[in-house]
Design an enzyme around this catalytic site. Structure first.
Site, PDB file in Angstrom:
ATOM      1  N   ASP A 100       8.302  25.397  42.797  1.00  0.00           N
ATOM      2  CA  ASP A 100       7.081  25.203  42.361  1.00  0.00           C
ATOM      3  C   ASP A 100       6.690  24.230  41.398  1.00  0.00           C
ATOM      4  OD1 ASP A 100       4.433  26.155  41.762  1.00  0.00           O
ATOM      5  OD2 ASP A 100       4.915  27.886  40.792  1.00  0.00           O
ATOM      6  N   ASP A 140      -1.136  21.416  43.056  1.00  0.00           N
ATOM      7  CA  ASP A 140      -2.394  21.674  43.486  1.00  0.00           C
ATOM      8  C   ASP A 140      -3.394  21.841  42.429  1.00  0.00           C
ATOM      9  OD1 ASP A 140      -0.765  23.873  43.594  1.00  0.00           O
ATOM     10  OD2 ASP A 140      -1.946  24.780  44.804  1.00  0.00           O
ATOM     11  N   CYS A 290      14.360  57.527  41.983  1.00  0.00           N
ATOM     12  CA  CYS A 290      14.739  56.233  42.954  1.00  0.00           C
ATOM     13  C   CYS A 290      16.152  56.420  43.159  1.00  0.00           C
ATOM     14  CB  CYS A 290      14.317  55.248  42.260  1.00  0.00           C
ATOM     15  SG  CYS A 290      15.223  53.524  42.816  1.00  0.00           S
ATOM     16  N   CYS A 292      18.336  54.000  44.025  1.00  0.00           N
ATOM     17  CA  CYS A 292      18.876  52.467  43.775  1.00  0.00           C
ATOM     18  C   CYS A 292      20.114  52.878  42.803  1.00  0.00           C
ATOM     19  CB  CYS A 292      17.906  51.538  43.300  1.00  0.00           C
ATOM     20  SG  CYS A 292      17.907  51.553  41.292  1.00  0.00           S
ATOM     21  N   CYS A 295      18.956  53.436  39.211  1.00  0.00           N
ATOM     22  CA  CYS A 295      18.723  54.879  38.589  1.00  0.00           C
ATOM     23  C   CYS A 295      19.471  55.899  39.104  1.00  0.00           C
ATOM     24  CB  CYS A 295      17.359  54.978  39.297  1.00  0.00           C
ATOM     25  SG  CYS A 295      16.095  53.824  39.030  1.00  0.00           S
TER      26      CYS A 295
HETATM   27 ZN   LIG Z   1      15.677  52.548  40.952  1.00  0.00          ZN
END
Ligand SMILES: [Zn+2]
Length: 682
Positions: A100, A140, A290, A292, A295
């Protein structure tokens, strides 16, 4: 830049709604799209427990990251490292690296003015080039929403001027040229047209973060659709700064291919925990809902008690898993043709998204420009389903080919969900052995029973009429007004003997071909295939049908010939009730139609390869019927109009004309194979 090996290219592989699955290639590396690139801050990479680009790739599977050249420029150490060893070495990352330019810094620190960012627009492009960035970004002007038009116009002119100058110095690096224009749709369109005309190959839609942050989603939908319409289908489009899982399915459905996320870390540093449809605060959470790896190894209280840096990293990792999971859901929905269901599901779980998806009603025409004509499923769950392209297509494309409704002897089948009941099927056969026809009352509108098996009628899943949401119920009532009061099938068929003649099946073949292919030069496709007919009783003399021994369902359609089985012209696809075109079918449609209908025209020297059964590549496409959609049956001809092959379109007609990489048509049968296999003629 060339499209050759190692250069930059983008292919569209599959389409659903206006969204697509694709493949972006640059310098020998490949990224599957839709893709998300986490934002990497090189200043923070070396801290203990930091999330490194290598972890982003190896653990999370991200194929691309984005980093900020402005930040690197300000640090002598980072700049020297990147310039001497390259960005991939600096980041320790072997995937695709985008940079960027500092525009976002100018938005954050300089209130939309770039005077605060003391960098020369060309110098920052040259720096990105010299650091070995795969895709660099021009500096930009970030036009904020509600900027007065005159000012937005001046800023856009500056952006375009810098883009043209930057394209002179970018060397081997691909250049991202953002669409700007604030909330003025006219300026957005002009900006997108200019970007396309100057030959940019990678296009971000910029200046949208303030809209996302203030939940101005319907305006964002308008900006994306306006920009995409002007950009066409062949360019990869990056929605700058839209890294929340909630907005990604909708943005992908509108044709955005790439997303970046700084939010995974920014949110985490404030204790904000992403879920699919909203953001929670870790201080207020009892559980971590969650699965994942983060978690499942800890709980909310433990997460809260971590030292701040570790806590931020743990929540960042969770946020990345949520983003990754959403991305995988989007990709698999595109492959299955169920992107609408994903978008509508997100709308149901968040009122702000509901408003955004409702904004699609006015963009139905745009969605229909790319959406395939059939899919696996057609769920009508809420009133938002009225924005599905199927509703648009029913009125504009399908209903006109049904013939007058109601006709002289029409009956009505009141409940489309019952059309497969054995007693109804038996009653239908009885009725079709007379000169009567049955019209099925569906939420789309009245549908002749003989085409009911084709997508989307049989595939549609809805509640019964008295359980439909109010908008769909009202639409159904209005769309079926013409058949109110018709005699009802059950009553008329009671006492009739079950019909035995095959008039219904041959009529089904003719009518599905008519509705699927439509017309050319005032003649419908079924008349080109089977000859002109007025009375359905003529059709059994024109075709012979091959039925599956196992399922009893129609498989193949041959032309009836006195000598034998006759030539095979159509095969019915079980998944959507539409026909695949065989070579002899294509020969007849080719002979009966105008010069562009159903056609993909290829360069003359490549047509013979398609004649031998090879697929059609976009770069050899010289023209295509703009009505072609992904999944349509098409005929491949040379520029003289000679038919070489028949197959299935991979992408829509306008995109295959613009695209330089990828496959346009999967060829099923080529001219040479057919000539070799054709029976000897006497
Ligand atoms: Zn999670």
């Amino acid at each position: 830049m060339t499209d050759g090996e190692g250069g930059f290219s983008f292919e569209v592989l599959e389409q659903d709604l206006a969204g697509r699955a694709g493949r972006l290639r640059t310098r020998g590396r490949t990224v599957s799209t839709p893709a998300l690139m986490p934002v990497v801050n090189p200043n923070l990479m070396e801290a203990p427990d930091a999330i490194t680009p290598q972890e982003l790739s190896d653990t999370f599977g991200f194929e691309m990251v984005i980093t900020n050249s402005y930040i690197i420029r300000r640090s002598d150490r980072l700049r020297e490292w990147a310039l001497s060893e390259g960005l991939r070495s600096l980041l320790g990352f072997d995937g695709v690296v985008m940079t960027d330019s500092g525009t976002v810094q100018s938005y954050i620190y300089g209130s939309g003015s770039d005077t605060e960012v003391d960098v020369d627009p060309l110098e920052i492009v040259e720096l990105q080039r010299d650091m070995g960035s795969d895709i660099g970004t021009i500096l930009d002007r970030f036009t904020t929403p509600d900027t007065p038009r005159a000012q937005a116009e001046r800023e856009l002119a500056t952006t375009l001027e810098r883009a043209r100058a930057s394209m002179e110095v970018n060397g081997e690096m691909e250049l991202a040229v953002p669409v700007q224009g604030g909330t003025d749709l006219g300026l957005r369109r002009a900006s997108a047209e200019a970007v396309r005309e100057m030959g940019a190959k990678y296009v971000p839609i910029g200046g949208v973060v303030p809209l996302l942050e203030s939940y101005r989603y319907p305006e964002l939908v308008d900006i994306i659709c306006t920009s995409k319409q002007a950009l066409g289908g062949a360019l990869p489009v990056h929605l700058f700064g839209a890294g929340h899982p909630m907005f990604m399915p909708l943005a992908a459905a509108l044709g955005c291919d790439l997303f970046d996320s700084a939010s995974y870390a920014k949110f985490a540093s404030d204790g904000r925990y992403m879920t699919r449809s909203r953001t929670l605060h870790i201080e207020e959470m009892q559980d971590l809902p969650c699965p994942c790896p983060v978690c499942s190894r800890t709980d909310a209280a433990d997460l809260r008690s971590l030292p701040p840096a570790l806590r931020t990293n743990a929540i960042s990792r969770h946020n990345l898993w949520v983003l990754r999971t959403e991305l995988v859901s989007i990709r698999s929905a595109i492959a299955e043709g169920t992107l609408w269901e994903l978008v509508e599901g997100m709308a149901a779980s968040n009122p702000r998204m509901h408003l955004a998806v409702r904004g699609l009603l006015k963009w139905r025409g745009y969605l229909a420009t790319a959406a395939p004509r059939s899919s696996r499923r057609f769920m009508c769950s809420t009133d938002l389903s009225l924005a599905r392209p199927e509703f648009e297509r029913f009125c504009k494309e399908m209903a006109p080919s049904f013939g007058p409704i109601p006709g002289r002897n029409d009956l009505v089948l009141g409940d489309h969900t019952g059309a497969h009941r054995p007693d109804i099927v038996s009653a239908l056969r009885a009725v079709y052995s007379t000169d009567r026809r049955v019209i099925v009352r569906t939420p789309l509108g009245p549908v002749p029973y003989e085409v009911f098996e084709m997508y989307p009628f049989s595939q549609m899943v809805t509640a019964p009429e008295d359980g439909l949401p109010p908008g769909l119920a009202a639409h159904m009532l209005e769309a079926n007004a013409a058949i109110e009061g018709l005699p009802v099938l059950d009553e008329v068929a009671a006492g009739m003997e079950t019909g035995t003649q095959d008039g219904l099946d041959t009529l089904r073949v003719a009518m599905i071909a008519r509705v699927q292919f439509g017309m050319s030069g005032g003649r419908y496709a079924d008349e080109m295939l089977f000859g002109t007919w007025k009375d359905p009783a003529d059709l059994p003399t024109r075709m012979s049908l091959v039925v599956s021994k196992r399922t009893g369902k129609l498989r193949n359609v041959h032309l009836r010939s006195p000598e034998g089985p006759g030539v095979h012209v159509l095969s019915l696809r079980a998944e959507d009730g539409l026909f695949s075109l065989k070579w002899e079918g294509a020969v007849r449609l080719h002979a009966g139609s105008g010069p562009d209908r159903w056609r993909v025209i290829v360069e003359d020297d490549t047509a013979p390869f398609n004649g031998r059964g090879l697929n059609v590549f976009n770069k050899f496409v010289a023209g295509a019927d703009p009505r072609i959609r992904s999944g349509d049956e098409v005929m491949v001809t040379d520029t003289q109009g000679v038919l070489y092959a028949v197959g299935r379109a991979v992408i829509d007609g306008p995109t295959m004309v613009q695209a330089r990489a990828g496959i346009a048509v999967k060829v099923r049968e080529g001219r040479e194979k057919s000539l070799a296999e054709a029976p000897p003629s006497f």
